[in-house]
Write a protein that holds these residues in place. Structure first.
Motif, mmCIF file in Angstrom:
data_model
loop_
_atom_site.group_PDB
_atom_site.id
_atom_site.type_symbol
_atom_site.label_atom_id
_atom_site.label_comp_id
_atom_site.label_asym_id
_atom_site.label_seq_id
_atom_site.Cartn_x
_atom_site.Cartn_y
_atom_site.Cartn_z
ATOM 1 N N ARG A 280 -12.588 5.115 20.020
ATOM 2 C CA ARG A 280 -10.873 5.518 20.076
ATOM 3 C C ARG A 280 -10.026 5.096 20.934
ATOM 4 N N GLY A 281 -9.866 3.825 21.058
ATOM 5 C CA GLY A 281 -9.466 3.206 22.249
ATOM 6 C C GLY A 281 -10.166 2.971 23.451
ATOM 7 N N MET A 282 -9.426 2.902 24.694
ATOM 8 C CA MET A 282 -10.386 2.761 25.582
ATOM 9 C C MET A 282 -10.321 4.097 26.675
ATOM 10 N N GLU A 283 -9.504 4.873 26.339
ATOM 11 C CA GLU A 283 -9.412 6.065 26.993
ATOM 12 C C GLU A 283 -10.722 6.828 27.556
ATOM 13 N N GLY A 284 -11.570 7.235 26.438
ATOM 14 C CA GLY A 284 -12.780 7.581 26.574
ATOM 15 C C GLY A 284 -13.712 6.969 27.494
ATOM 16 N N GLY A 285 -13.442 5.606 27.430
ATOM 17 C CA GLY A 285 -14.406 4.993 28.409
ATOM 18 C C GLY A 285 -13.829 4.748 29.842
ATOM 19 N N ILE A 286 -12.624 5.127 29.791
ATOM 20 C CA ILE A 286 -11.894 4.872 31.262
ATOM 21 C C ILE A 286 -12.319 6.309 32.052
ATOM 22 N N LYS A 287 -12.334 7.303 31.102
ATOM 23 C CA LYS A 287 -12.662 8.745 31.700
ATOM 24 C C LYS A 287 -14.018 8.674 32.218
ATOM 25 N N ALA A 288 -14.988 8.049 31.231
ATOM 26 C CA ALA A 288 -16.204 8.168 31.367
ATOM 27 C C ALA A 288 -16.777 7.359 32.870
ATOM 28 N N ALA A 289 -16.098 6.327 32.577
ATOM 29 C CA ALA A 289 -16.689 5.249 33.879
ATOM 30 C C ALA A 289 -16.046 5.825 35.341
ATOM 31 N N ASN A 290 -14.701 6.311 35.086
ATOM 32 C CA ASN A 290 -14.190 7.000 36.462
ATOM 33 C C ASN A 290 -15.079 8.154 36.914
ATOM 34 N N ALA A 291 -15.798 8.723 35.940
ATOM 35 C CA ALA A 291 -16.702 9.900 36.229
ATOM 36 C C ALA A 291 -18.180 9.414 36.569
ATOM 37 N N GLY A 292 -18.321 8.249 36.638
ATOM 38 C CA GLY A 292 -19.618 7.393 36.864
ATOM 39 C C GLY A 292 -20.431 7.296 35.946
ATOM 40 N N HIS A 293 -20.122 7.179 34.649
ATOM 41 C CA HIS A 293 -21.280 6.948 33.452
ATOM 42 C C HIS A 293 -20.915 5.522 33.134
ATOM 43 N N GLU A 294 -21.972 4.994 32.733
ATOM 44 C CA GLU A 294 -21.943 3.513 32.065
ATOM 45 C C GLU A 294 -21.156 3.601 30.806
ATOM 46 N N VAL A 295 -20.499 2.519 30.390
ATOM 47 C CA VAL A 295 -19.828 2.476 28.948
ATOM 48 C C VAL A 295 -19.912 1.034 28.376
ATOM 49 N N ILE A 296 -19.674 1.429 27.088
ATOM 50 C CA ILE A 296 -19.732 0.038 26.032
ATOM 51 C C ILE A 296 -18.116 0.365 25.659
ATOM 52 N N MET A 297 -17.498 -0.732 25.604
ATOM 53 C CA MET A 297 -16.001 -0.652 24.894
ATOM 54 C C MET A 297 -16.008 -1.342 23.630
ATOM 55 N N SER A 298 -15.515 -0.416 22.570
ATOM 56 C CA SER A 298 -15.496 -1.028 21.258
ATOM 57 C C SER A 298 -14.104 -0.520 20.432
ATOM 58 N N PRO A 299 -13.045 -0.556 21.067
ATOM 59 C CA PRO A 299 -11.703 -0.020 20.589
ATOM 60 C C PRO A 299 -11.486 -0.460 19.152
ATOM 61 N N THR A 300 -10.926 0.265 18.277
ATOM 62 C CA THR A 300 -10.709 -0.180 17.041
ATOM 63 C C THR A 300 -9.393 -1.246 17.108
ATOM 64 N N SER A 301 -8.814 -1.331 18.004
ATOM 65 C CA SER A 301 -7.633 -2.275 18.165
ATOM 66 C C SER A 301 -8.066 -3.897 18.263
ATOM 67 N N HIS A 302 -9.236 -3.863 18.789
ATOM 68 C CA HIS A 302 -9.635 -5.153 18.977
ATOM 69 C C HIS A 302 -11.092 -5.582 18.522
ATOM 70 N N THR A 303 -11.776 -4.607 17.949
ATOM 71 C CA THR A 303 -13.238 -4.839 17.812
ATOM 72 C C THR A 303 -13.718 -4.228 16.674
ATOM 73 N N TYR A 304 -12.896 -3.956 15.553
ATOM 74 C CA TYR A 304 -13.320 -3.294 14.303
ATOM 75 C C TYR A 304 -13.182 -4.283 13.175
ATOM 76 N N PHE A 305 -14.276 -4.880 12.895
ATOM 77 C CA PHE A 305 -14.245 -6.093 11.878
ATOM 78 C C PHE A 305 -14.393 -5.568 10.450
ATOM 79 N N ASP A 306 -14.182 -4.397 10.230
ATOM 80 C CA ASP A 306 -13.943 -4.029 8.873
ATOM 81 C C ASP A 306 -12.544 -4.061 8.439
ATOM 82 N N TYR A 307 -11.669 -4.147 9.672
ATOM 83 C CA TYR A 307 -10.260 -4.369 9.278
ATOM 84 C C TYR A 307 -9.750 -5.614 8.811
ATOM 85 N N TYR A 308 -8.741 -5.632 7.612
ATOM 86 C CA TYR A 308 -8.246 -6.739 7.287
ATOM 87 C C TYR A 308 -7.875 -7.910 8.364
#
Length: 521
Positions: free
Chosen positions: A386-414
């Motif tokens: 849901r964007g990158m904010e969740g990933g930013i929050k998790a990484a800054n808290a010390g967790h590993e993250v995979i980025m898949s924002p709808t804005s750039h990586t949802y291939f079911d979009y037109y």
């Protein structure tokens, strides 16, 4: 028969662009017979050589592994751990002796061959016999380079799953995220729970047209199926030989209606339930106050863990409505007993219990960014969509993250704003150029946390994708742009030059009879 362009010399045009390419002064005349040399004692290399022989034969070369003729060119494949401190790295040399691929490991050697294959296939397509001598040194920028396929909404044959893996591997991507369970279907057999394949794998009918078209119309045809354990194991082995790790997804606590249709006692109401026929978010979820829920999921994950040898299991965790939990006496009792604040903390409790189960099985939990809500499980990897904010929050808290924002990586979009001339899709608009702009490490991530971004992944949801040809159309050529965004150094990216190379690459896809979207549309 057309004559070869004997005076023309191929200048390599590779996707994704390598870290370093040195063009040397000589040219190599490439003969059709290619002698493959390798360490016969290395079983892994034997697997790669078998793949190499098959792929070279498909593009009209004649690979051999024994000296049956002097009229040949040599391909030497080696593994040397000391060529790079990074895994999946390779060096490719083309000189007057032939070709040499050195991988830092099996994956590196495999990717070196993929680069060479692109060069050789282009030579065949363009009918060119000479190639410039070169030195290529290459290393992936990210360790997680993924592509997801949803088989819950619509299912596709196991042979196509292998083709999908081939496409992933050819673009030097290394994770196939297999979305196996949904509200609309459960696709993996679990020996302890046979009703999952008898009931949960099937729905009575499927929506016709788009969800927003009212009133809803259905086709009245039973739809479903599942992959047998033997098929799944075969696919896992196939992927392994192509340096692709399969990450299975078992959705919980939401997107569970199919499972609850077979085992309604695991829901908050006790049912009855039916496998869903509508897309979207549904209120039936696993009961978080019922110990039998955790017994069931523990047993399911135990069987899944035995089948899939990889380190990761994806548990979804997204789009879980709290409606049932708010009214469920068992769930409210659990909230009180555990001292939880609300239903969001109940979801966190649920995910943390599942994580403990997975950790005991030697697996690491991956979940969509909703798993942040109510508190994150200690060792979880956050999959930010849901964007990158969740990933930013998790990484800054010390967790590993995979980025898949709808804005750039949802291939079911037109792929075009002219939606009337495109296959029916869920909505949105994601052109290839936007995919190419994808940068998995946002500036908001602290410098000392940037290493926690494992990489990026694109997702292909299949509510409106019913055929394998449509999958290919939605996948390509956007996957070509994605591969460069997550493999190549950011300072190497240049969209104009990418398009120039892509024109050669699309000729290769055409030769392979892949149904890509034309750049001219």
């Amino acid at each position: 028969m057309s004559k070869s362009k004997s005076n023309k010399v191929l200048s390599p045009s590779i996707i994704p662009i390598p870290n370093d390419i040195k063009i040397l002064k000589n040219t190599l005349y490439v003969k059709d017979i290619i002698k493959i040399k390798y360490n016969l004692k290395n079983k892994n290399l034997a697997d790669l050589v078998k793949i190499a022989k098959s792929e070279l034969s498909k593009i009209d070369y004649k690979p051999i592994t024994s000296d049956t003729t002097d009229d040949k060119i040599v391909l030497d494949i080696l593994i040397k751990n000391n060529i790079s401190k990074f895994s999946e790295s390779y060096k490719l040399k083309i000189d007057l002796k032939g070709f040499e691929i050195i991988g830092s490991d099996y994956a590196g050697a495999f990717y070196g061959f993929q680069t060479l294959l692109q060069i050789l296939e282009t030579m065949k397509i363009e009918n060119i016999k000479r190639v410039k001598t070169i030195l290529i040194s290459d290393t992936p920028r990210f360790k997680w380079r993924g592509m997801m396929l949803d088989v819950g909404r619509h299912m596709f044959p196991s042979n196509f799953i292998k083709r999908y893996i081939d496409i992933i591997a050819a673009h030097k991507m290394n994770v196939f995220h297999w979305h196996l369970t949904e509200d609309q279907g459960w696709r993996i057999p679990i020996k302890k729970y046979p009703k999952l394949e008898k009931i949960s794998a099937w729905r009575k009918e499927t929506l016709i047209g788009h969800y927003t078209n009212k009133p809803h119309k259905f086709d009245g045809k039973t739809y479903g199926g599942f992959y047998t354990k033997e098929e799944i194991i075969d696919i896992i082995e196939y992927a392994k030989k192509r340096s692709v790790t399969i990450v299975p997804e078992i959705e919980l606590p939401g997107h569970a209606t199919a499972a609850l249709s077979a085992y309604p006692n695991l829901s908050c109401t006790g049912g009855p339930h039916e496998t869903e026929t509508l897309w979207g978010i549904h209120k039936e979820v696993y009961c978080a106050g019922n110990e039998k829920t955790f017994q069931f999921l523990g047993n399911v994950l135990k069987e899944v863990s035995k089948i899939f040898p990889g380190k990761y299991i994806h548990i979804g965790g997204d789009e879980c409505p709290k409606t049932r939990w708010k009214k469920c006496q068992k769930c409210q009792k659990r909230i009180t007993k555990e001292g939880l604040k609300d239903e969001h903390e109940l979801q966190s409790y649920f995910i943390k219990r599942i994580e403990k189960t997975l950790n005991k099985l030697g697996k690491q939990l991956v979940g969509w960014d909703e798993i942040l809500e109510g508190g994150l499980a200690p060792n979880a990897i956050v999959h930010s969509w849901r964007g990158m904010e969740g990933g930013i929050k998790a990484a800054n808290a010390g967790h590993e993250v995979i980025m898949s924002p709808t804005s750039h990586t949802y291939f079911d979009y037109y792929q075009s704003e002219d939606k009337n001339n495109e296959p029916l899709a869920i909505g949105g608009y994601l052109p290839m150029e936007k995919v190419y702009e994808f940068e998995p490490i946002p500036k908001k991530i602290n410098d000392n946390k940037r290493h926690l971004i494992l990489g990026g992944q694109a997702n292909l949801w299949t509510e409106y994708i019913t055929t394998t040809q449509q999958i290919e159309y939605m996948l390509m050529p956007r996957i070509c742009a994605l591969s460069e965004a997550i493999w190549s150094p950011s300072d190497k990216k240049n969209y104009t030059y990418f398009i120039k190379r892509l024109n050669h690459h699309l000729k290769r896809l055409k030769r392979q009879k892949l149904n890509f979207r034309s750049l001219k549309k």
